[in-house]
Design a protein around this motif. Structure first.
Motif, mmCIF file in Angstrom:
data_model
loop_
_atom_site.group_PDB
_atom_site.id
_atom_site.type_symbol
_atom_site.label_atom_id
_atom_site.label_comp_id
_atom_site.label_asym_id
_atom_site.label_seq_id
_atom_site.Cartn_x
_atom_site.Cartn_y
_atom_site.Cartn_z
ATOM 1 N N ASP A 280 97.782 21.591 4.283
ATOM 2 C CA ASP A 280 99.163 21.763 3.851
ATOM 3 C C ASP A 280 100.046 22.037 5.066
ATOM 4 O O ASP A 280 99.577 22.388 6.143
ATOM 5 C CB ASP A 280 99.294 22.878 2.806
ATOM 6 C CG ASP A 280 98.673 24.190 3.265
ATOM 7 O OD1 ASP A 280 97.823 24.170 4.174
ATOM 8 O OD2 ASP A 280 99.033 25.242 2.706
ATOM 9 N N ASP A 294 105.406 22.711 -7.330
ATOM 10 C CA ASP A 294 104.053 22.743 -7.874
ATOM 11 C C ASP A 294 103.625 21.409 -8.478
ATOM 12 O O ASP A 294 102.442 21.073 -8.471
ATOM 13 C CB ASP A 294 103.939 23.840 -8.936
ATOM 14 C CG ASP A 294 104.006 25.237 -8.339
ATOM 15 O OD1 ASP A 294 103.765 25.375 -7.119
ATOM 16 O OD2 ASP A 294 104.302 26.187 -9.089
ATOM 17 N N ARG A 297 101.331 19.013 -6.604
ATOM 18 C CA ARG A 297 99.919 19.336 -6.434
ATOM 19 C C ARG A 297 99.197 19.040 -7.741
ATOM 20 O O ARG A 297 99.313 19.783 -8.716
ATOM 21 C CB ARG A 297 99.749 20.793 -6.015
ATOM 22 C CG ARG A 297 100.553 21.118 -4.752
ATOM 23 C CD ARG A 297 100.136 22.404 -4.093
ATOM 24 N NE ARG A 297 100.991 22.729 -2.954
ATOM 25 C CZ ARG A 297 100.871 22.199 -1.742
ATOM 26 N NH1 ARG A 297 99.928 21.296 -1.510
ATOM 27 N NH2 ARG A 297 101.690 22.556 -0.765
ATOM 28 N N ASP A 302 92.761 24.201 -3.682
ATOM 29 C CA ASP A 302 93.699 24.819 -2.746
ATOM 30 C C ASP A 302 93.764 23.957 -1.488
ATOM 31 O O ASP A 302 92.729 23.502 -1.000
ATOM 32 C CB ASP A 302 93.198 26.223 -2.402
ATOM 33 C CG ASP A 302 94.230 27.030 -1.616
ATOM 34 O OD1 ASP A 302 94.689 26.534 -0.570
ATOM 35 O OD2 ASP A 302 94.551 28.153 -2.045
#
Length: 358
Positions: A280, A294, A297, A302
């Motif tokens: 990221d 959000d 994703r 993660d």
């Protein structure tokens, strides 16, 4: 349920494809193949896979395999891909698709005629951060894009030393180098955000005629570049300046800057030692920190998991393309076009003049 067979399951696939598939609904790994039966059995036992083979063709023809994942050395991609296509199986190939543009073009034509889904693992195209930046640029957040700069580390390729397991990569015929692997992934990610290169001038300095094989006391001849330096023009008229520097350790990160008519957007990694298509990002617009929404994703991983999250997103795209009866992105045709970009960079470095991307 998409039943997956992985060829080359004991290397990179063990750290990326297998954990990605384990965390996704709608997929089941039913077969693995490696270069010998003992290692295949070991991987199968560790991951609960029912079938293990020492022969890739046996896997590609197995009735319990719908999707063949090709995760072997680039020089071995074509043989496995052709076997899978002959068997009528969907295919996901690691990048690069082939050892050069000609082989990639041939594989794309063959895959297109086979009537199956064919995808290539340029996972940076599915990075939620890259998609968010692409939308910011396309939405005019910094006005009209005028220029971009990318600087990135390409370790462990291109340096004065090479790990024993990568010593074979110093032969340019192997198709694995700082240009093809590292710059290939980085440029594909840049393409996703800012558009494709249409013209380039380049230098590919080779600083080391021989490189040391770490911890062995021996050296091997080297025919691959130590740096990738290019200036280019994107399809929208913006300029691009890219430096990928080689090294023999862990990468120290990357920096991307987009300059528009109304502002700037910058990108750096959130943690050191990572590649842009694995992790990221910290994204700033005119100095203001941006948060990736959000809904960008889409996988249950993660970003700190490294490459697994974006590889999982590739599988998600494959599942959707199979369900919808469409081509995935990026597919073999996209990969062949990207190979042409790299071939143009090589040609520009040889001629010393700007070259158009065919």
């Amino acid at each position: 349920m998409i039943r997956v067979g992985i060829v080359g399951a004991s290397g990179w696939a063990r750290a990326s494809h297998l954990p990605a598939l384990a965390g996704l609904a709608g997929f089941e790994v039913t077969a693995v193949a490696t270069t010998n039966q003992a290692s295949a059995d070991k991987v199968a036992a560790a991951h609960g896979v029912p079938f293990a083979f020492a022969d890739a063709r046996t896997l590609t023809t197995h009735p319990d395999v719908d999707l063949v994942v090709v995760s072997v050395k680039a020089s071995g991609h074509a043989k496995v891909i052709r076997a899978a296509l002959e068997a009528g199986k969907h295919v996901l190939s690691e990048w690069p698709l082939g050892v050069d543009a000609a082989e990639a073009e041939d594989l794309a034509r063959t895959a297109g005629a086979a009537g199956v889904v064919h995808a290539v693992n340029l996972q940076g195209c599915h990075s939620p951060d890259a998609r968010y930046v692409a939308d910011l640029i396309a939405g005019g957040t910094i006005g009209r894009l005028e220029s971009t700069v990318l600087v990135a580390a390409g370790d462990p390729l291109g340096g004065p030393r090479i790990a024993p397991e990568l010593a074979w990569s110093t032969d340019p015929r192997a198709g694995t180098s700082l240009l093809t692997i590292m710059a290939g992934h980085f440029l594909a990610t840049l393409d996703r955000m800012a558009g494709r290169l249409v013209e380039v001038s380049a230098r590919l300095p080779r600083l080391h005629d021989h490189v040391e094989v770490t911890d062995t006391g021996r050296t091997v001849p080297n025919g691959t570049p130590s740096q990738v330096l290019l200036h280019g023009v994107l399809e929208n008229g913006a300029t691009a300046s890219v430096t990928v520097h080689g090294g023999s350790g862990s990468p120290d990160g990357f920096f991307i800057k987009f300059v528009g008519s109304e502002g700037t957007l910058t990108v750096v990694p959130t943690r050191p030692g990572t590649y842009m298509h694995w992790t990221d990002w910290s994204i700033r617009v005119n100095g203001e920190q941006m948060k990736v929404p959000d809904d960008y994703r889409t996988v249950p991983f993660d970003p700190a998991a490294g490459p697994v999250a974006n590889v999982a997103a590739v599988y998600q795209e494959i599942a959707q393309s199979i369900a919808e009866g469409r081509r995935p992105h990026p597919d073999f045709h996209t990969a062949a076009a990207h190979h042409r970009v790299l071939a143009t960079i090589e040609r520009a470095a040889e001629t010393g003049v700007a070259e158009k991307v065919c």
